[in-house]
Scaffold this motif. Structure first.
Motif, PDB file in Angstrom:
ATOM      1  N   VAL A   1       0.855  -1.205   0.000  1.00 59.17           N
ATOM      2  CA  VAL A   1       0.000   0.000   0.000  1.00 59.17           C
ATOM      3  C   VAL A   1       0.887   1.249   0.000  1.00 59.17           C
ATOM      4  N   HIS A   2       1.954   1.205   0.792  1.00 57.53           N
ATOM      5  CA  HIS A   2       2.857   2.342   0.858  1.00 57.53           C
ATOM      6  C   HIS A   2       3.463   2.621  -0.524  1.00 57.53           C
ATOM      7  N   GLN A   3       3.914   1.537  -1.174  1.00 60.50           N
ATOM      8  CA  GLN A   3       4.533   1.682  -2.498  1.00 60.50           C
ATOM      9  C   GLN A   3       3.537   2.209  -3.519  1.00 60.50           C
ATOM     10  N   MET A   4       2.284   1.699  -3.423  1.00 62.27           N
ATOM     11  CA  MET A   4       1.242   2.133  -4.359  1.00 62.27           C
ATOM     12  C   MET A   4       0.978   3.629  -4.185  1.00 62.27           C
ATOM     13  N   LEU A   5       0.842   4.029  -2.913  1.00 60.83           N
ATOM     14  CA  LEU A   5       0.545   5.432  -2.644  1.00 60.83           C
ATOM     15  C   LEU A   5       1.670   6.320  -3.151  1.00 60.83           C
ATOM     16  N   GLU A   6       2.884   5.842  -2.946  1.00 60.26           N
ATOM     17  CA  GLU A   6       4.049   6.622  -3.375  1.00 60.26           C
ATOM     18  C   GLU A   6       4.056   6.751  -4.900  1.00 60.26           C
ATOM     19  N   ALA A   7       3.781   5.633  -5.590  1.00 65.23           N
ATOM     20  CA  ALA A   7       3.780   5.653  -7.061  1.00 65.23           C
ATOM     21  C   ALA A   7       2.671   6.577  -7.559  1.00 65.23           C
ATOM     22  N   GLU A   8       1.500   6.467  -6.910  1.00 64.38           N
ATOM     23  CA  GLU A   8       0.346   7.291  -7.289  1.00 64.38           C
ATOM     24  C   GLU A   8       0.673   8.778  -7.090  1.00 64.38           C
ATOM     25  N   ARG A   9       1.330   9.073  -5.955  1.00 66.14           N
ATOM     26  CA  ARG A   9       1.665  10.458  -5.634  1.00 66.14           C
ATOM     27  C   ARG A   9       2.660  11.019  -6.662  1.00 66.14           C
ATOM     28  N   LEU A  10       3.641  10.180  -7.028  1.00 66.90           N
ATOM     29  CA  LEU A  10       4.639  10.651  -7.983  1.00 66.90           C
ATOM     30  C   LEU A  10       4.003  10.911  -9.341  1.00 66.90           C
ATOM     31  N   SER A  11       3.080  10.016  -9.736  1.00 64.24           N
ATOM     32  CA  SER A  11       2.469  10.214 -11.053  1.00 64.24           C
ATOM     33  C   SER A  11       1.546  11.430 -11.001  1.00 64.24           C
ATOM     34  N   MET A  12       0.897  11.625  -9.845  1.00 62.72           N
ATOM     35  CA  MET A  12       0.027  12.793  -9.648  1.00 62.72           C
ATOM     36  C   MET A  12       0.861  14.067  -9.764  1.00 62.72           C
ATOM     37  N   ILE A  13       2.045  14.053  -9.156  1.00 65.69           N
ATOM     38  CA  ILE A  13       2.893  15.252  -9.199  1.00 65.69           C
ATOM     39  C   ILE A  13       3.264  15.571 -10.650  1.00 65.69           C
ATOM     40  N   GLY A  14       3.628  14.510 -11.389  1.00 68.68           N
ATOM     41  CA  GLY A  14       4.008  14.700 -12.789  1.00 68.68           C
ATOM     42  C   GLY A  14       2.893  15.362 -13.577  1.00 68.68           C
ATOM     43  N   ARG A  15       1.674  14.837 -13.370  1.00 68.94           N
ATOM     44  CA  ARG A  15       0.547  15.391 -14.127  1.00 68.94           C
ATOM     45  C   ARG A  15       0.190  16.787 -13.612  1.00 68.94           C
ATOM     46  N   PHE A  16       0.354  16.952 -12.313  1.00 69.97           N
ATOM     47  CA  PHE A  16       0.029  18.244 -11.712  1.00 69.97           C
ATOM     48  C   PHE A  16       0.966  19.321 -12.251  1.00 69.97           C
ATOM     49  N   VAL A  17       2.232  18.951 -12.401  1.00 75.51           N
ATOM     50  CA  VAL A  17       3.206  19.914 -12.931  1.00 75.51           C
ATOM     51  C   VAL A  17       2.750  20.379 -14.311  1.00 75.51           C
ATOM     52  N   ARG A  18       2.275  19.411 -15.109  1.00 72.07           N
ATOM     53  CA  ARG A  18       1.792  19.773 -16.456  1.00 72.07           C
ATOM     54  C   ARG A  18       0.667  20.781 -16.362  1.00 72.07           C
ATOM     55  N   SER A  19      -0.282  20.501 -15.428  1.00 69.85           N
ATOM     56  CA  SER A  19      -1.440  21.386 -15.332  1.00 69.85           C
ATOM     57  C   SER A  19      -1.031  22.757 -14.835  1.00 69.85           C
ATOM     58  N   ILE A  20      -0.136  22.788 -13.842  1.00 67.10           N
ATOM     59  CA  ILE A  20       0.276  24.075 -13.289  1.00 67.10           C
ATOM     60  C   ILE A  20       1.021  24.876 -14.359  1.00 67.10           C
ATOM     61  N   VAL A  21       1.905  24.181 -15.078  1.00 67.31           N
ATOM     62  CA  VAL A  21       2.672  24.878 -16.104  1.00 67.31           C
ATOM     63  C   VAL A  21       1.709  25.478 -17.129  1.00 67.31           C
ATOM     64  N   HIS A  22       0.656  24.722 -17.416  1.00 69.20           N
ATOM     65  CA  HIS A  22      -0.358  25.231 -18.345  1.00 69.20           C
ATOM     66  C   HIS A  22      -1.055  26.457 -17.740  1.00 69.20           C
ATOM     67  N   ASP A  23      -1.421  26.349 -16.455  1.00 70.12           N
ATOM     68  CA  ASP A  23      -2.121  27.447 -15.778  1.00 70.12           C
ATOM     69  C   ASP A  23      -1.254  28.690 -15.618  1.00 70.12           C
ATOM     70  N   LEU A  24       0.067  28.491 -15.579  1.00 71.97           N
ATOM     71  CA  LEU A  24       0.960  29.629 -15.361  1.00 71.97           C
ATOM     72  C   LEU A  24       0.936  30.598 -16.537  1.00 71.97           C
ATOM     73  N   LYS A  25       0.544  30.055 -17.703  1.00 69.88           N
ATOM     74  CA  LYS A  25       0.579  30.903 -18.899  1.00 69.88           C
ATOM     75  C   LYS A  25      -0.365  32.095 -18.779  1.00 69.88           C
ATOM     76  N   ASN A  26      -1.548  31.872 -18.156  1.00 68.54           N
ATOM     77  CA  ASN A  26      -2.520  32.960 -18.083  1.00 68.54           C
ATOM     78  C   ASN A  26      -2.010  34.153 -17.289  1.00 68.54           C
ATOM     79  N   PRO A  27      -1.590  33.955 -16.019  1.00 66.19           N
ATOM     80  CA  PRO A  27      -1.079  35.122 -15.296  1.00 66.19           C
ATOM     81  C   PRO A  27       0.108  35.761 -15.989  1.00 66.19           C
TER      82      PRO A  27
END
Ligand code: ADP
Length: 365
Positions: A138-164
């Motif tokens: 479970v720990h490993q799964m959560l860690e993998a999920e969190r890392l993949s979430m961060i990767g995708r989140f970075v994409r979204s934030i980078v996209h959102d940064l363009k507007n400001p």
């Protein structure tokens, strides 16, 4: 009452039973680094560590192996393939010079038949091992999920940064223009400050996700002032996209606990989505209703509305539809934020109307 280690219980019961049955114990000695059994060899018996230390590892690819753990005196290993009569699923090697008690499969079976306590001790040790493995998994799964979430989140934030950034650019150009009035310069400065603020909030959010926590703290906020500020902050950006925000009812002039910084994001995301779906411009209409216990906010756009088959999936993380740069995170973030406030958010799909989102915010005294 202390709970003895079930592995040690099994080993001492095994030794006692061997003695009772007057069997000659088979002691095997290994030098540091020596292989005790190799992955893939047939499981022929159980090993109990009497002295030394044993390391267990399994191949995860042809060239690399993964450590599964170490065994110290009082612990046993090799039981799985022994009981299943299957190939060893891992390799055991001596980490130090070690003395091991070896009990063959036939002997283990015979001893267990004679001594039901031994079966129980083995079951106990098994269930402990499964519990440890589950926790690790479970720990490993959560860690993998969190890392993949961060990767995708970075994409979204980078996209959102363009507007400001584009608002800052526009404001900078306006302020630098030779015929800019002092008032226009002052406005441009204010806008730049607001957008830099917004950028730093986004980066903070990214930081929080990467740290694995989302802090949610609330403080009393005047809702009317909060809404007025959002409308002011987003006006220029929306105007540049020919989108107008219309308040169709008065904003409840109430003070209640909110996390303004996070709730802001809900409006930004909903306004952003509305602007995306109306590339030729349109209207965003906002209505409020005070039910006594909560405030219902309704945000409607004059776009085409949702295709009926996507309504159920709108809030699913990473669900995106019809957008080249969509990340599918905006609405799921909105849902988290509203739910953290104790509210609910849902879409309303009505034929002939644009998209409508409604959300509630409880008013606590
Ligand atoms: P993203 O916008 O990155 O795709 P969201 O979670 O914000 O992610 O939205 C998910 C999907 O919901 C969008 O891709 C879009 O298809 C749909 N959607 C969101 N807002 C609207 C809207 N106002 N009108 C029509 N469809 C919308």
């Amino acid at each position: 009452m202390t709970n003895p280690d079930p592995r040690a219980t099994f080993v001492s019961l095994l030794q006692a039973e061997i003695e009772q049955q007057q069997l000659t114990p088979v002691i095997r000695e290994y030098k540091t680094g020596e292989i005790i059994f190799a992955e893939g060899s047939l499981g022929d018996g159980i090993y109990a560590v009497l002295e030394g230390r044993v390391h267990i590892s399994a191949y995860v690819s042809q060239t690399s192996s993964h450590s599964l753990g170490e065994f110290a005196p009082g612990e046993f290993f090799g039981e799985m393939s022994t009981i299943n009569v299957a190939p060893r699923s891992a390799t055991a090697a001596a980490l130090q010079d070690s003395r091991l008690l070896f009990v063959s499969r036939d002997q283990v079976m015979e001893l267990m038949e004679r001594c039901p306590k031994l079966v129980f001790a083995l079951l106990h040790a098994f269930s402990n091992r499964i519990r440890e493995t589950n926790a690790h998994f479970v720990h490993q799964m959560l860690e993998a999920e969190r890392l993949s979430m961060i990767g995708r989140f970075v994409r979204s934030i980078v996209h959102d940064l363009k507007n400001p950034l584009s608002v800052i650019l526009l404001a900078g150009d306006a302020a630098a223009s030779s015929n800019a009035s002092p008032m226009l310069r002052e406005q441009a400065k204010k806008r730049m400050h607001q957008q830099v603020d917004r950028l730093s909030r986004m980066l903070n959010e990214l930081l929080r996700v990467s740290e694995g926590s989302t802090q949610h703290s609330v403080e009393p906020v005047n809702f009317a002032a909060f809404i007025a500020e959002i409308i002011e902050e987003t006006r220029e950006e929306l105007e540049s996209k020919k989108v107008r925000v219309e308040l169709q009812s008065a904003v409840p002039d109430l003070v209640f606990p909110l996390n303004a910084r996070r709730l802001n994001r809900v409006f930004y995301n909903l306004f952003g989505n509305a602007a995306d779906i109306m590339p030729d411009g349109g209207v965003i209409t906002i209505r409020f209703q005070n039910t006594g216990g909560e405030i219902i906010t309704e945000i409607e756009d004059s776009g085409p509305g949702f295709p009926p088959d996507i309504v159920q999936k709108l809030f699913t993380p990473f669900f995106t539809h019809g957008k080249a740069t969509g990340t599918g995170l905006g609405l799921s973030i909105c849902k988290n934020i509203i739910e953290d406030h104790g509210g609910r958010i849902w879409p309303v799909a009505e034929a002939g109307r644009g998209a409508i989102f409604r959300f509630t915010l409880p008013i606590e005294s």
